[in-house]
Design an enzyme around this catalytic site. Structure first.
Site, PDB file in Angstrom:
ATOM      1  N   GLU A   1      -0.180   9.622  -9.294  1.00 20.09           N
ATOM      2  CA  GLU A   1      -1.247   9.325 -10.232  1.00 20.09           C
ATOM      3  C   GLU A   1      -1.862  10.639 -10.652  1.00 20.09           C
ATOM      4  O   GLU A   1      -2.389  11.383  -9.835  1.00 20.09           O
ATOM      5  CB  GLU A   1      -2.280   8.415  -9.584  1.00 20.09           C
ATOM      6  CG  GLU A   1      -1.691   7.047  -9.286  1.00 20.09           C
ATOM      7  CD  GLU A   1      -2.650   6.166  -8.532  1.00 20.09           C
ATOM      8  OE1 GLU A   1      -3.624   6.694  -7.991  1.00 20.09           O
ATOM      9  OE2 GLU A   1      -2.414   4.959  -8.492  1.00 20.09           O
TER      10      GLU A   1
ATOM     11  N   THR B   1      -5.700  12.205  -1.467  1.00 15.60           N
ATOM     12  CA  THR B   1      -4.902  11.843  -0.296  1.00 15.60           C
ATOM     13  C   THR B   1      -5.259  10.434   0.160  1.00 15.60           C
ATOM     14  O   THR B   1      -6.428  10.124   0.390  1.00 15.60           O
ATOM     15  CB  THR B   1      -5.141  12.843   0.852  1.00 15.60           C
ATOM     16  OG1 THR B   1      -4.838  14.165   0.395  1.00 15.60           O
ATOM     17  CG2 THR B   1      -4.266  12.505   2.049  1.00 15.60           C
TER      18      THR B   1
ATOM     19  N   PHE C   1     -10.303  11.910  -1.399  1.00 12.09           N
ATOM     20  CA  PHE C   1      -9.741  11.028  -0.385  1.00 12.09           C
ATOM     21  C   PHE C   1      -9.800   9.598  -0.914  1.00 12.09           C
ATOM     22  O   PHE C   1     -10.870   9.078  -1.231  1.00 12.09           O
ATOM     23  CB  PHE C   1     -10.473  11.196   0.942  1.00 12.09           C
ATOM     24  CG  PHE C   1     -10.225  12.551   1.541  1.00 12.09           C
ATOM     25  CD1 PHE C   1      -9.078  12.798   2.272  1.00 12.09           C
ATOM     26  CD2 PHE C   1     -11.109  13.593   1.316  1.00 12.09           C
ATOM     27  CE1 PHE C   1      -8.825  14.062   2.787  1.00 12.09           C
ATOM     28  CE2 PHE C   1     -10.869  14.858   1.818  1.00 12.09           C
ATOM     29  CZ  PHE C   1      -9.719  15.095   2.562  1.00 12.09           C
ATOM     30  N   LYS C   2      -8.635   9.011  -1.007  1.00  8.31           N
ATOM     31  CA  LYS C   2      -8.454   7.722  -1.686  1.00  8.31           C
ATOM     32  C   LYS C   2      -8.694   6.583  -0.705  1.00  8.31           C
ATOM     33  O   LYS C   2      -7.918   6.370   0.230  1.00  8.31           O
ATOM     34  CB  LYS C   2      -7.049   7.662  -2.280  1.00  8.31           C
ATOM     35  CG  LYS C   2      -6.811   6.516  -3.222  1.00  8.31           C
ATOM     36  CD  LYS C   2      -5.433   6.647  -3.857  1.00  8.31           C
ATOM     37  CE  LYS C   2      -5.188   5.515  -4.842  1.00  8.31           C
ATOM     38  NZ  LYS C   2      -3.838   5.632  -5.461  1.00  8.31           N
ATOM     39  N   ILE C   3      -9.756   5.826  -0.944  1.00  9.36           N
ATOM     40  CA  ILE C   3     -10.252   4.826  -0.001  1.00  9.36           C
ATOM     41  C   ILE C   3     -10.289   3.464  -0.687  1.00  9.36           C
ATOM     42  O   ILE C   3     -10.765   3.346  -1.824  1.00  9.36           O
ATOM     43  CB  ILE C   3     -11.663   5.208   0.479  1.00  9.36           C
ATOM     44  CG1 ILE C   3     -11.630   6.566   1.209  1.00  9.36           C
ATOM     45  CG2 ILE C   3     -12.260   4.127   1.377  1.00  9.36           C
ATOM     46  CD1 ILE C   3     -13.008   7.132   1.498  1.00  9.36           C
TER      47      ILE C   3
END
Length: 428
Positions: free
Chosen positions: A35, A188, A224-226
């Protein structure tokens, strides 16, 4: 941060060897492995070229999604006035910018659309790790091997802790390599199995951040992908208070978007196409049903509503849209902060040959000024807590969120199983 031009560079695949995308049901999510989005400072250089192995060698990695950031495309147009969007076969032109939302007015700069954007930011995820492992000659293979040879992970007595350590190391090693290739931020993925454990998410992000620090990647280059569960939003709020940038994903409803904005998430990601797909195949969600009865698209409507909420009430979050299905979605969302586009849609734009005033004439749909006139109900302006959040989540958002969390959790399990089979690597 000033308004700058993102140059489009001419690109011809070597020997035209672009791998055709294959999308069986169990690999559809792989389309979103890469992405590409960016909050690009004016001092950041763009890479001279896109690494050819990332474009051509894998059915997982070949459909790289690129950010066509059209923010401020029509910023110089007065409200309500149209401007022509001209595409000529010899020299297509479209405004494309990276800008901070505090800039008062964008200036329209022209770029050629007969080339794709070089990647400006990236996401590293469990499905990307699977793709790398399936390609023994990829330049990222050494990042996996180095992770599997890590002595700190080897010393873990519990096999589950050891595999988790390997996965963290692999994500960070690949993320570090990506940070050397792109000028923007690397997002991440945080283990989806922690989606309902706020403290677990915080611990995981701290762990990943420490690993990045050891490899000298600064925090300003990282997201940080949450998952946007209530616990994920609470974790993002705590992390943002510590100066750690978060990327809240899997947003399928306004309560998720509003709560994420109130938590101060740096990036909020909405999946337009998935919401549309659900509404076409299901009924029973009162909010989506009402939107459909009015002849409107629920995915596009959610993006507009979230954008207006963020800008009207002064939240710092940037809005990112993904799962864009066609070029009309692009034109319907002009003004949004970030768009994630697959190459096939960029190609469809390139092939749209027309002349001014013949076919395309567009108004910028989303802008901070128009957001001020948007009306919200009192129920939508609450300070969200867990109880109000849970009660406001409709059937569509609950079902979509559960499905995607299950899918991403399974991807992480597959990575761990694979690492368990190939560990230790031959050179250890």
């Amino acid at each position: 941060m000033c308004v700058i031009q993102i140059p489009l560079r001419e690109w011809t695949p070597r020997s035209k060897r672009v791998v055709k995308q294959v999308t069986p049901p169990d690999r559809r999510r792989a389309l979103e492995n890469w992405e590409m989005a960016v909050s690009l400072p004016s001092s950041s250089p763009l890479p001279a070229s896109l690494p050819s192995n990332l474009l051509t060698r894998s059915r997982l990695l070949s459909p790289l999604s690129h950010a066509l950031q059209l923010k401020r495309l029509l910023a110089s147009s007065p409200a309500g006035r149209t401007r022509s969007f001209s595409l000529r076969s010899s020299s297509p032109r479209v405004g494309a910018f990276a800008a901070d939302s505090s800039s008062a007015v964008g200036s329209e700069l022209s770029t050629e659309l007969d080339a794709v954007f070089p990647p400006t930011a990236a996401t590293v995820s469990s499905s990307l790790l699977l793709g790398i492992c399936s390609l023994p000659d990829t330049k990222f293979g050494s990042a996996i091997e180095t992770a599997l040879a890590d002595s700190a992970c080897y010393e873990q007595d519990d096999p589950n802790d050891r595999l988790s350590c390997f996965c963290d190391k692999a994500l960070v090693n690949v993320g570090t390599d990506l940070a050397r290739l792109v000028p923007g931020r690397v997002s991440t993925e945080v283990d989806a199995r922690l989606a309902y454990d706020a403290h677990g998410i915080v611990r995981k992000v701290h762990r990943l951040l420490q690993l990045y620090y050891e490899l000298e990647v600064p925090s300003e280059r990282l997201l940080f992908k949450i998952p946007s569960t209530w616990q994920g939003i609470e974790a993002a709020k705590l992390l943002e208070s510590e100066g750690i940038q978060t990327h809240l994903t899997f947003v399928y409803s306004f309560p998720q978007a509003a709560a994420a904005a109130q938590a101060g998430a740096s990036v909020i990601q909405i999946f337009v196409g998935r919401i549309r797909d659900w509404s076409r195949n299901h009924t029973g969600d009162p909010e989506l049903d009402a939107i459909c009865r009015k002849g409107e698209d629920p995915g596009l409507e959610l993006v507009a509503k979230a954008y207006n909420y963020i800008h009207k009430y002064g939240h710092k979050s940037k809005l990112m849209v993904a799962a864009i299905r066609n070029k009309q979605d692009i034109f319907s969302l002009l003004g949004v902060d970030y768009m994630i586009l697959p190459l096939k849609i960029l190609q469809s734009l390139k092939e749209s040959i027309t002349y001014p005033d013949e076919k395309y004439s567009f108004v910028r749909k989303l802008s901070p000024s128009s957001a001020m006139t948007y009306n919200f109900s009192q129920e939508e302006l609450v300070n969200w807590d867990e109880a109000s959040f849970s009660s406001a989540m409709g059937p569509a958002s609950k079902e979509l969120l559960a499905a995607v969390l299950e899918g991403y959790a399974n991807q992480t399990k597959r990575v761990e199983e694979l690492f368990g089979k190939i560990w230790p690597p031959p050179n250890v």
